[in-house]
Design an enzyme around this catalytic site. Structure first.
Site, PDB file in Angstrom:
ATOM      1  N   SER A 234      -0.413  25.936  35.018  1.00  0.00           N
ATOM      2  CA  SER A 234      -0.520  27.386  34.857  1.00  0.00           C
ATOM      3  C   SER A 234      -1.167  27.780  33.528  1.00  0.00           C
ATOM      4  O   SER A 234      -0.843  27.232  32.478  1.00  0.00           O
ATOM      5  CB  SER A 234       0.884  27.982  34.924  1.00  0.00           C
TER       6      SER A 234
ATOM      7  N   CYS B  82       9.374  32.272  28.377  1.00  0.00           N
ATOM      8  CA  CYS B  82       9.012  33.617  27.896  1.00  0.00           C
ATOM      9  C   CYS B  82      10.095  34.136  26.956  1.00  0.00           C
ATOM     10  O   CYS B  82      11.261  33.804  27.088  1.00  0.00           O
ATOM     11  CB  CYS B  82       8.926  34.596  29.059  1.00  0.00           C
TER      12      CYS B  82
ATOM     13  N   THR C 111       4.717  23.879  26.950  1.00  0.00           N
ATOM     14  CA  THR C 111       4.183  23.413  25.662  1.00  0.00           C
ATOM     15  C   THR C 111       5.292  23.265  24.611  1.00  0.00           C
ATOM     16  O   THR C 111       6.328  23.917  24.676  1.00  0.00           O
ATOM     17  CB  THR C 111       3.134  24.403  25.143  1.00  0.00           C
TER      18      THR C 111
ATOM     19  N   GLY D 248      -3.747  20.327  33.057  1.00  0.00           N
ATOM     20  CA  GLY D 248      -3.870  21.544  32.252  1.00  0.00           C
ATOM     21  C   GLY D 248      -5.007  21.504  31.262  1.00  0.00           C
ATOM     22  O   GLY D 248      -6.181  21.710  31.612  1.00  0.00           O
TER      23      GLY D 248
HETATM   24  C1  LIG Z   1      -4.132  28.137  27.293  1.00  0.00           C
HETATM   25  C2  LIG Z   1      -2.838  27.822  27.980  1.00  0.00           C
HETATM   26  C3  LIG Z   1      -2.164  28.821  28.698  1.00  0.00           C
HETATM   27  C4  LIG Z   1      -0.955  28.555  29.330  1.00  0.00           C
HETATM   28  N1  LIG Z   1      -0.336  29.539  30.045  1.00  0.00           N
HETATM   29  C5  LIG Z   1       0.815  29.273  30.725  1.00  0.00           C
HETATM   30  C6  LIG Z   1       1.430  30.253  31.555  1.00  0.00           C
HETATM   31  O1  LIG Z   1       0.928  31.369  31.736  1.00  0.00           O
HETATM   32  N2  LIG Z   1       2.610  29.934  32.176  1.00  0.00           N
HETATM   33  C7  LIG Z   1       3.182  28.692  32.042  1.00  0.00           C
HETATM   34  O2  LIG Z   1       4.230  28.443  32.616  1.00  0.00           O
HETATM   35  N3  LIG Z   1       2.590  27.738  31.296  1.00  0.00           N
HETATM   36  C8  LIG Z   1       1.431  27.987  30.635  1.00  0.00           C
HETATM   37  N4  LIG Z   1       0.825  26.996  29.887  1.00  0.00           N
HETATM   38  C9  LIG Z   1       1.430  25.650  29.830  1.00  0.00           C
HETATM   39  C10 LIG Z   1       0.764  24.691  30.831  1.00  0.00           C
HETATM   40  O3  LIG Z   1       0.904  25.155  32.161  1.00  0.00           O
HETATM   41  C11 LIG Z   1       1.356  23.270  30.725  1.00  0.00           C
HETATM   42  O4  LIG Z   1       2.733  23.323  31.025  1.00  0.00           O
HETATM   43  C12 LIG Z   1       1.182  22.654  29.350  1.00  0.00           C
HETATM   44  O5  LIG Z   1      -0.039  23.048  28.776  1.00  0.00           O
HETATM   45  C13 LIG Z   1       1.242  21.135  29.362  1.00  0.00           C
HETATM   46  O6  LIG Z   1       0.231  20.585  30.177  1.00  0.00           O
HETATM   47  P1  LIG Z   1      -1.201  20.072  29.602  1.00  0.00           P
HETATM   48  O7  LIG Z   1      -0.898  19.227  28.397  1.00  0.00           O
HETATM   49  O8  LIG Z   1      -1.814  19.312  30.716  1.00  0.00           O
HETATM   50  O9  LIG Z   1      -1.972  21.289  29.246  1.00  0.00           O
HETATM   51  C14 LIG Z   1      -0.388  27.251  29.238  1.00  0.00           C
HETATM   52  C15 LIG Z   1      -1.071  26.243  28.534  1.00  0.00           C
HETATM   53  C16 LIG Z   1      -2.286  26.512  27.915  1.00  0.00           C
HETATM   54  C17 LIG Z   1      -2.981  25.401  27.173  1.00  0.00           C
END
Ligand SMILES: Cc1cc2nc3c(=O)[nH]c(=O)nc-3n(C[C@H](O)[C@H](O)[C@H](O)COP(=O)(O)O)c2cc1C
Ligand SMILES: Cc1cc2nc3c(=O)[nH]c(=O)nc-3n(C[C@H](O)[C@H](O)[C@H](O)COP(=O)(O)OP(=O)(O)OC[C@H]3O[C@@H](n4cnc5c(N)ncnc54)[C@H](O)[C@@H]3O)c2cc1C
Ligand code: FES
Lengths: 302, 249
Positions: free
Chosen positions: A22, A130, A193, A265
């Site tokens: 997401s 959130c 994150t 992501g």
């Molecule tokens: C730019 C950005 C926006 C994100 N927005 C959301 C979000 O709206 N809702 C959510 O649950 N997680 C959000 N995340 C978290 C990601 O969905 C994911 O859980 C996290 O980045 C770890 O995965 P990755 O290392 O593959 O990015 C966001 C991450 C990034 C980098």
């Protein structure tokens, strides 16, 4: 040998175990220019709230070693626009739709979940990282009692499977996972994150306008593998695993740790074709290793 | 606007044209044939610890499917690019963003620092000798100036006064007498704001190219969404070029 990449949970079949994380993929509109979204097991959307959110000031992103910080602030146009613009777009593809939901209060989450239950989405993924306005802005996701309450409340009004998306910024992910299960969750998504900070030493000020941001990317992958493993051992719910997945091997680690599906992501930013390339890599791996079904790998680490 | 593509380009040549400023030509026919002035390309590092794309403007496009980047070494990523030599591969996605609109009549252009680079392709494409281009440099290392001068009238400002007018491009423009129908600009934010005001006073439409930190570069992450007059604007998608009316300045 014909390899079977499909996975099932919550009575749904997914053609393969790869989705998008997401917030890194919008609703797919921008990435459909690069590949056919039907190649994915599911598309997971940017978080949507019942009313539009403005998000934070810029700078919202910063690169860090093998990762990045983001503080977008969940900018989104609200459920209504999402329903009118994004959902019809996604329905045009042969893939499942997971919609990520955010809110400032339990009531906001419930209203969004209720509205989205009436649509074609397959799964509601509830982002509990959130800020909880009623509790002074602390995240909902760090206290097991609150996780139980919000899960139960959202479950009560939802007609779709509810996945709680867990924050890694906790002492015991197993406790939080159990709280979500006790609240009636149909599944878990993790990890969100890790909260971080970057300082510009020349300006002696914070790099991001929001000061803190969420760390993502390959830098957090080992944390994700450990947490998916711990959550999978603590509960008997299907898990969507994520955190730093860039290659098919990274995805396989999360699957072996207990994930039924894996989200890609930050890697999308490094390579817009990352997600379909990982699907292809999974198929190649299984063929090489003579594995008939990816289902046999879920939680199979020993 | 055409859709962007992923392409692994091949370096044809690279040279340092001023201290820390590089001129790189890449064979990348798919991106080249889609490119418009003002658009940019996401350039990726080989070092996997640097995941995010570096946005670099398209400084020129050659008939043989080449694109040219002019860039300043600003950190580890651009340093890595500066070490590439002929035959090396460079992974990119592009072209991205909207680009400058096509406007007939004479234009005034303001470029400052690395903001000069996207204007080069624009000036070459317009090729109107009555266009006036104000270029702002730190000192008398007047990179790319001669190329501009082949297509338009060039006036220079330098911060240290070693060439042209001492000060900014706005100091050099002063009270311009010529008639013109549009202003195009790229450069540091204070300069863009000054150009915005300058064009506003003269009642001329200004098109300003903004810079912002990016993650996806394609419009998906909202990392680059700045405040617009009515709504947030993604610099990588609705921009990088904005008409003055879209900005809340
Ligand atoms: C730019 C950005 C926006 C994100 N927005 C959301 C979000 O709206 N809702 C959510 O649950 N997680 C959000 N995340 C978290 C990601 O969905 C994911 O859980 C996290 O980045 C770890 O995965 P990755 O290392 O593959 O990015 C966001 C991450 C990034 C980098
Ligand atoms: C639309 C656009 C067009 C650009 N065109 C050019 C050009 O033609 N020539 C040129 O020399 N420079 C250009 N830049 C600036 C260029 O992108 C940065 O100098 C470059 O990203 C720095 O990378 P680095 O690894 O060397 O520096 P680092 O500071 O180590 O980079 C760290 C991170 O910050 C980002 N970053 C750093 N500076 C900037 C910046 N000014 N703008 C956006 N992101 C930044 C990097 O992309 C990277 O993700 C442009 C920027 C934008 C937004
Ligand atoms: S950088 Fe992702 S929307 Fe612009």
């Amino acid at each position: 040998m014909v390899t079977d990449l499909s996975v099932d949970f919550c009575g749904l079949t997914f053609k393969n175990p790869i989705t998008t994380a997401s917030g890194t993929f919008g609703s797919g509109m921008e990435y459909k220019e690069f590949f056919d979204l039907s190649l994915l097991g599911a598309v997971t959307t940017k978080g949507v709230s019942i009313d539009p959110w403005e998000g934070n000031e810029v700078p919202r992103v910063a690169e860090t070693p093998s990762g990045m910080l983001n503080a977008i602030g969940l900018q989104n146009p609200g459920v209504k626009v999402f329903q009118e613009r994004d959902l019809p777009f996604l329905e045009g593809f042969d893939t499942r739709i997971i919609v990520n939901v955010c809110g400032h209060s339990i009531e906001e989450y419930c209203r969004a979940a209720q509205a989205l239950s009436e649509t074609a989405v397959d799964i509601l993924e509830i982002n509990i990282s959130c800020p909880n306005v009623a509790e002074g802005g602390l995240s909902f996701g760090t206290d097991p009692a609150q996780v139980l309450r919000i899960t139960r409340a959202v479950k009560d009004v939802s007609k779709k499977p509810v996945f709680m998306k867990l924050s890694p910024n906790v002492t015991s992910i197993a406790e939080i996972a159990k709280a979500a299960e006790a609240g009636g969750a149909d599944g878990l998504s993790l990890i969100n994150t890790l909260t971080g900070m970057k300082i510009d030493v020349r300006k002696r000020s914070f790099f991001l306008a929001n000061r803190t941001g969420g760390l993502s990317g390959p830098a957090i992958h080992p944390v994700a593998v450990r947490m998916v493993y711990e959550a999978a051992r603590a509960v008997s719910l299907p898990i969507i695993g994520m955190g730093g997945v860039r290659t098919a091997e990274d995805a396989l680690e999360l699957i072996l740790a207990g994930a039924s599906m894996v989200a890609v992501g930050t890697a999308n930013f490094h390579d817009p074709l990352a997600a379909p390339r990982i699907v292809k890599g999974l198929a190649e791996f299984m063929e090489e290793e003579g594995i008939a079904s990816v289902k046999s790998l879920i939680g199979a680490v020993e | 606007m055409s859709t962007p593509v992923e392409e692994v380009g091949v370096i044809l040549s690279q040279k340092e044209i001023a201290n820390g400023i590089f001129d790189l030509t890449v064979q990348a026919p798919e991106i080249a044939k889609r490119s418009l002035p003002g658009q940019f390309v996401s350039v990726f590092c080989r070092d996997l610890s640097r995941l995010l794309p570096r946005p670099i403007s398209i400084a020129d496009v050659g008939a043989e499917g080449t694109i040219r980047f002019l860039y300043r070494v600003a950190g580890a990523g651009t340093y890595e690019f500066s070490t590439l030599i002929r035959g090396d591969a460079l992974r990119m996605t592009g072209p991205l963003g909207n680009g400058f609109p096509e406007i007939s009549g004479n234009a005034v252009l303001f470029g400052g620092g690395i903001g000069i680079f996207p204007l080069l392709y624009l000036v070459k494409k317009r090729h109107n000798p009555k266009d006036i281009v104000f270029l702002g440099y730190r000192n008398k290392e007047l990179f790319a100036m001669e190329e501009f001068a082949r297509c338009a009238e060039v006036r220079v400002a330098t911060e240290d006064g070693s060439f042209g007018v001492r000060g900014t491009v706005l100091d050099a423009a002063g009270d311009l007498k010529e008639d013109f129908s549009a202003v195009f600009s790229c450069g540091p934010l204070p300069m863009l704001k000054a150009v915005f005001a300058w064009a506003g006073e003269r009642g001329v439409q200004a098109y300003l190219s903004l810079e912002e930190r990016m993650a996806c570069g394609v419009g998906a992450c909202l990392g680059c969404a700045v405040s617009g007059k009515k709504k947030r604007l993604r610099v990588c998608k609705e921009g990088p070029v904005f008409s003055a009316g879209e900005l809340p300045w």
